[in-house]
Design a protein around this motif. Structure first.
Motif: not given
Lengths: 450, 92
Positions: A417, A420, A423-424, B37, B41, B44-45, B49, B51, B56
């Protein structure tokens, strides 16, 4: 002036030659006997006690002047009870008073015999020791001494404890102990230690002539206990010996030879056994003491009352053992530290640090990481081993949770994250740079302004 | 069947690359990048999970926000829609 000097010298002399009691509890002993003449039977035993600087007071339990307590405090430090036959104990020394005596820290050495009265049997029951009925003896048809009088009750005790806190190695491996007396059965409480017991061929029964064994004996085999020791929770010690004759001069000097056995010893092990037993009972042996304890964070020395979760601390405790008339470093290797909040969260064995011979206590140390739970914890060292005094040392600390700035800065699971979002940012900057310097969009700009 | 789909896609692609101006194509590639992107993400979440839930949310919503803003830019700079945005200057 000279008078002052004389007084000073006198005081100094008294101070220097003051008699230091060998026992850590004190040296006043009350000896209870069935009759005055019994004193002569145990003369060697009592003399050896007096040589060890004990002050013995001989009384009968029916004597109304004897009192265990004086103004609420113990008047004696130890009691030797060689009066099993007496039935009417005066109130001041009856089993209830003796129990109070133990509760206040006094030690008792109880000698019994086949003529044990119900009074003392009741007293022993308080400690989970069950003596057999009156007129019973320990009988062993295979283990009796050659000087036995035919009833096979004079036995060589076979089973002896290995606990070196109670008996020394010489006694454990030395000549057997002569015993003639009553058997007892030991209960299951963990405060009791078996010290001396009979062989597998022994049993406890009445010794009338032509007595047939037609009822179940109370104890049989190696459950026939001859000597048991109890250490109460306040570290007072009570030893139960089924035979007062064990301490008699005759047994001290008697040679030992078992029938049907070639093994013979010129002197029985009774004298050394009695000496070790009284040393343990009167708190000259196997006595432990905590001299200090410290806890602090690593790389600091201050002892805090408030620690943080997952702190690394160092806990040290110093334990001293009384042996050979002085305090010396204790040699145990299994002392454990516990961090408890209703239940133990951490239990760790402390490592003993090496000591030099002059040091009086051994330091035990552990590196501990405090648990991940916050609350009020007790740091406790609870060391209870058979033969040694019980140690329960605790200190209470609070453990706080993280402050808002003590949490880990980046969570390793969140890196996707993080990348991510980064990268934004990068994408937006690149896009806006390209957008501004693009020929086409600038063309649109030019059109508008013209 | 797939032949038709592939020929339809081929037609779409050629029409797109010929007819759309370069600036809009630039915004489109930017939008695709943001989309990938965000989808990555989210997936992946779902797999690993929730966490570090805050992390996230931060990552995903930043993609969503950037996507929305870039899409708005595309709408406003599309010459075909120039009539609706007379009140906005080119510098916006």
């Amino acid at each position: 002036m000279r008078c002052l000097l004389f007084i000073f010298a006198f005081v100094l002399a008294v101070g220097v030659f003051r008699v230091e009691p060998r026992s850590t509890t004190g040296n006043r002993v009350l000896v209870l006997l069935d009759k005055e003449d019994d004193k002569a039977l145990y003369s060697k035993f009592f003399n050896s006690l007096e040589e060890r600087e004990y002050q013995l007071t001989y009384k009968l339990p029916t004597d109304s002047t004897v009192d265990l307590f004086s103004y609420g405090e113990r008047a004696y430090d130890h009691v030797i009870n060689f009066a099993p036959k007496t039935k009417n104990y005066k109130d001041k020394v009856n089993p209830l008073s003796l129990l109070n005596f133990v509760n206040k820290g006094g030690n008792i050495l109880l000698g019994a015999s086949s003529e044990l009265s119900e009074t003392m049997r009741d007293f022993a029951r308080e400690f989970d020791i069950d003596f057999d009925d009156i007129d019973t003896s320990v009988i062993d048809h295979f283990n009796y001494d050659i000087s036995d009088d035919g009833k096979h009750t004079l036995i060589n005790a076979k089973g002896i404890t290995n606990n070196e806190a109670i008996l020394t190695k010489n006694v454990i491996e030395g000549p057997p102990v002569l015993f003639r007396g009553i058997a007892h059965k030991v209960g299951t409480i963990p405060l009791l230690t078996k010290v001396l017991w009979a062989g597998e061929t022994a049993y406890s029964y009445e010794t009338k002539a032509d007595q047939q064994v037609d009822q179940e004996p109370l104890v049989v085999g190696n459950k026939v206990m001859l000597v048991s020791a109890l250490q109460a929770r306040n570290n007072a010690r009570v030893t139960f010996v089924g035979s007062t004759e064990l301490f008699s001069d005759r047994f001290f000097d008697s040679p030992i030879q078992r029938t049907n056995s070639a093994e013979s010893f010129p002197k029985s092990g009774n004298e050394d056994f009695a000496k070790d037993l009284t040393k343990w009972t009167f708190q000259e042996k196997g006595v432990l003491k905590v001299t200090s304890r410290h806890h602090h964070k690593e790389n600091e020395t201050e002892e805090l009352e408030l620690y943080r979760i997952k702190d690394n601390i160092i806990y040290t405790i110093e334990i001293s053992e009384y042996a050979n008339d002085h305090w010396q470093a204790f040699n145990g290797t299994d002392v454990q530290f516990e961090a408890i909040m209703l239940d133990p969260y951490i239990r760790k064995t402390l490592t003993p640090l090496p000591t030099s011979p002059e040091q009086q206590a051994r330091k035990y140390k552990a590196h501990i990481q405090l648990p991940d739970v916050y609350g009020v914890f007790t740091f406790k060292v609870n060391y209870k081993r058979s033969g040694y005094s019980y140690i329960e040392d605790s200190s209470v600390v609070a453990i706080r949770p993280f402050r808002h700035n003590e949490y880990p800065r980046y969570i390793s699971a969140a890196y996707p994250y993080y990348t991510g979002a980064a990268s934004m940012i990068v994408g937006f900057l690149l896009f806006s740079a390209i957008w501004f310097f693009n020929k086409e969009s600038s063309k649109i700009v030019k059109k508008k302004t013209s | 069947m797939s032949d038709k789909v592939s020929s339809a896609i081929q037609k779409l692609w050629t029409s797109y690359s010929k007819n759309t101006p370069q600036s809009l194509q630039l915004i489109d590639t930017y939008l695709v990048f943001i989309l990938f992107s965000g989808v990555f993400q989210f997936v992946h979440c779902v797999l690993v999970g929730t966490f570090p839930y805050n992390a996230f949310l931060a990552g995903f919503i930043s993609t969503v926000g950037s996507f929305v803003l870039a899409a708005n830019l595309r709408i406003q700079t599309n010459p075909d829609n120039a009539g609706e945005f007379k009140s906005i200057s080119p510098e916006r």
